[in-house]
Write a protein that holds these residues in place. Structure first.
Motif, short mmCIF file in Angstrom:
data_model
loop_
_atom_site.label_atom_id
_atom_site.label_comp_id
_atom_site.label_asym_id
_atom_site.label_seq_id
_atom_site.Cartn_x
_atom_site.Cartn_y
_atom_site.Cartn_z
N VAL A 4 -38.06 -74.32 60.50
CA VAL A 4 -37.70 -75.21 61.61
C VAL A 4 -37.95 -74.50 62.93
CG1 VAL A 4 -35.95 -76.38 60.23
CG2 VAL A 4 -35.28 -74.47 61.68
N LYS A 5 -38.01 -75.27 64.00
CA LYS A 5 -38.13 -74.72 65.35
C LYS A 5 -36.75 -74.41 65.91
CE LYS A 5 -42.63 -75.01 65.77
NZ LYS A 5 -43.44 -73.76 65.84
N ALA A 6 -36.65 -73.31 66.64
CA ALA A 6 -35.35 -72.90 67.17
C ALA A 6 -35.54 -72.03 68.41
CB ALA A 6 -34.57 -72.11 66.11
N VAL A 7 -34.48 -71.95 69.23
CA VAL A 7 -34.50 -71.15 70.46
C VAL A 7 -33.88 -69.79 70.17
CG1 VAL A 7 -33.63 -70.98 72.82
CG2 VAL A 7 -34.39 -73.20 71.92
N VAL A 8 -34.63 -68.74 70.47
CA VAL A 8 -34.22 -67.37 70.12
C VAL A 8 -34.27 -66.50 71.37
CG1 VAL A 8 -34.80 -65.32 68.76
CG2 VAL A 8 -35.03 -67.62 67.75
N ALA A 9 -33.25 -65.66 71.53
CA ALA A 9 -33.25 -64.61 72.55
C ALA A 9 -33.59 -63.31 71.85
CB ALA A 9 -31.89 -64.52 73.23
N LYS A 10 -34.78 -62.78 72.13
CA LYS A 10 -35.25 -61.61 71.39
C LYS A 10 -34.79 -60.29 71.98
CE LYS A 10 -39.36 -63.40 69.08
NZ LYS A 10 -40.81 -63.24 68.87
N SER A 11 -34.56 -60.27 73.30
CA SER A 11 -34.14 -59.02 73.92
C SER A 11 -33.32 -59.33 75.17
CB SER A 11 -35.34 -58.13 74.27
OG SER A 11 -36.25 -58.82 75.10
N VAL A 12 -32.58 -58.34 75.63
CA VAL A 12 -31.61 -58.54 76.69
C VAL A 12 -32.27 -58.95 78.00
CG1 VAL A 12 -31.61 -56.07 77.33
CG2 VAL A 12 -29.61 -57.49 77.84
N ASP A 44 -23.92 -69.05 75.66
CA ASP A 44 -25.31 -68.79 75.23
C ASP A 44 -26.02 -67.87 76.22
OD1 ASP A 44 -25.45 -70.52 72.87
OD2 ASP A 44 -25.17 -72.14 74.30
N LEU A 45 -25.78 -68.11 77.50
CA LEU A 45 -26.38 -67.25 78.52
C LEU A 45 -25.80 -65.83 78.43
CD1 LEU A 45 -28.29 -67.00 80.91
CD2 LEU A 45 -26.45 -67.82 82.40
N HIS A 46 -24.50 -65.72 78.14
CA HIS A 46 -23.89 -64.40 77.97
C HIS A 46 -24.56 -63.64 76.83
CE1 HIS A 46 -20.98 -65.04 80.98
NE2 HIS A 46 -20.11 -65.73 80.29
N TYR A 47 -24.85 -64.34 75.73
CA TYR A 47 -25.56 -63.70 74.63
C TYR A 47 -26.92 -63.17 75.11
CZ TYR A 47 -22.56 -64.96 70.64
OH TYR A 47 -21.53 -65.05 69.74
N ARG A 48 -27.67 -64.03 75.80
CA ARG A 48 -29.00 -63.63 76.26
C ARG A 48 -28.94 -62.43 77.20
NH1 ARG A 48 -32.62 -66.55 80.69
NH2 ARG A 48 -31.36 -65.08 81.88
N GLU A 49 -27.88 -62.38 78.02
CA GLU A 49 -27.73 -61.31 79.00
C GLU A 49 -27.14 -60.03 78.41
OE1 GLU A 49 -28.69 -61.87 82.64
OE2 GLU A 49 -29.82 -63.01 81.13
N GLY A 50 -26.83 -60.05 77.12
CA GLY A 50 -26.24 -58.87 76.48
C GLY A 50 -24.76 -58.71 76.76
N GLY A 51 -24.11 -59.78 77.22
CA GLY A 51 -22.70 -59.70 77.58
C GLY A 51 -21.75 -59.85 76.41
#
Length: 368
Positions: A4-12, A44-51
């Protein structure tokens, strides 16, 4: 296995990407859910930012509603075809909190055992154990709460996090009662939901505090009776004045319940001093790890009495609270639609983060 297609944060702190991921068939205690809608939350943004932590890559998204497609052989609580709102409090039923009849404080919530992965087999860390910016996701069956299938997915999915956190901060944690004076500091999605919760509880006066006139207008639409622009006036003094007038008693020294939906030392201190004697402060805004409690004289803590509380997920029990709130929504008594500022595609999450950062939306919602 499902591709399936999905949105992934690969790095900080790097932009998210749309990836093909692999989702296993459900095993014991698991459910496969076809996602219909998922809100874009600050978490979700906190996850992407490494928080949150550094367990990249993250499969983002957690404020979701959808339809159960398959379940593990031992699952009896939900079945294929059920319309569900996903949650991150799948209670264990056997910890100290559950044993004493308070599963909303479960110490041992759980998620799916199997891992979803990138196409190359790299394991993904699903946001809050959900990962719903995806066409399908694998969760623990206890993370699925069955609700009225006639409800709009984009609206009721928001109960999965921010809206429930706000409503619960007022009703469950703050124990707002009929006639109470309630102040909410910070009128983003969670704060406006706290205002809606206070209105549902029958609060007599509901004071919305923010620096953005647009957010104060959104607060009024959900039941705020007074607004305070704290960029123009002292919020503590304004709350005290409104509380005294609303209570009809010059001795009132603040609100009965003050909810900090920002989560900064400055706003928590405002909440502390804006409450009445024996009043309640509820912290529902999420602070960063470096923030410290303000240097408030201990004699003030003692002398004012009352309660200083934190609200984790609005102290909710999804199996109890989600169906009730969806029923109120269906009856027209809780306007969840008002929280949906825009509906977007799964490829638009990064742009939604920018809008969120600038305060342009209560919620962008990905519709699949």
């Amino acid at each position: 296995m499902h591709e399936v297609k999905a949105v992934v944060a690969k790095s900080v702190k790097e932009p998210v990407s749309l990836e093909t991921i692999l989702v296993p068939d459900p095993g014991p205690g698991e459910a496969l859910v076809k996602v219909q809608a998922c809100g874009v939350c600050h978490t979700d943004l906190h996850y992407r930012e490494g928080g949150i932590n550094d367990e990249f890559p993250f499969l983002l998204g957690h404020e979701a509603a959808g339809v159960v497609e398959a379940v593990g052989d031992d699952v009896t609580t939900v079945a294929p075809g059920d319309f569900v709102v996903l949650n991150w409090r799948a209670v264990c039923g056997d910890c100290r909190a559950c044993d004493r009849g308070e599963p909303q404080y479960c110490f041992n919530t759980h998620n799916a055992t199997q891992k979803m992965t990138l196409a190359d087999g790299t394991p993904l860390s699903p946001a809050l154990g959900i990962g719903a910016f995806a066409e399908k996701t694998l969760v623990a069956a206890g993370q699925c709460t069955k609700v009225d299938p006639q409800a709009r997915p984009a609206a009721v999915g928001l109960l999965g996090c921010g809206v429930m956190a706000g409503i619960g901060a007022a009703i469950n944690t703050g124990n707002v009662s009929r006639g109470d004076v309630v102040a909410v500091i910070g009128c983003g999605g969670v704060g406006v939901a706290a205002i809606a919760g206070a209105a549902l509880a029958g609060a007599g006066a509901i004071i919305a505090v923010d620096i953005d006139p647009k957010k104060l207008e959104a607060a009024k639409a959900q039941g705020a009776t007074h607004t305070v622009n704290s960029s123009e006036t002292d919020a503590v003094e304004a709350i005290k004045a409104i509380a005294a007038a609303s209570a009809g008693h010059a001795g009132a020294d603040g609100a009965d319940v003050v909810i900090d939906a920002v989560g900064r030392p400055e706003t928590w201190e405002q909440a502390f001093y804006a409450r009445d004697l024996a009043g309640t402060v509820v912290l529902v805004g999420v602070p960063t790890p470096d923030m410290k409690v303000p240097q408030i004289p201990l004699i003030d803590v003692f002398g004012r009495g009352g309660s200083l509380k934190s609200s984790w997920y609005g102290d909710c029990l999804p199996s109890r609270d989600f169906p009730m709130l969806v029923d109120l929504y269906r009856q027209g008594r809780l306007d969840l639609d008002a929280f949906v500022t825009e509906e977007i595609g799964i490829e638009d999450v990064e742009a939604a983060f920018e809008k969120m950062h600038h305060g342009d939306v209560l919620r962008s919602v990905v519709v699949l």
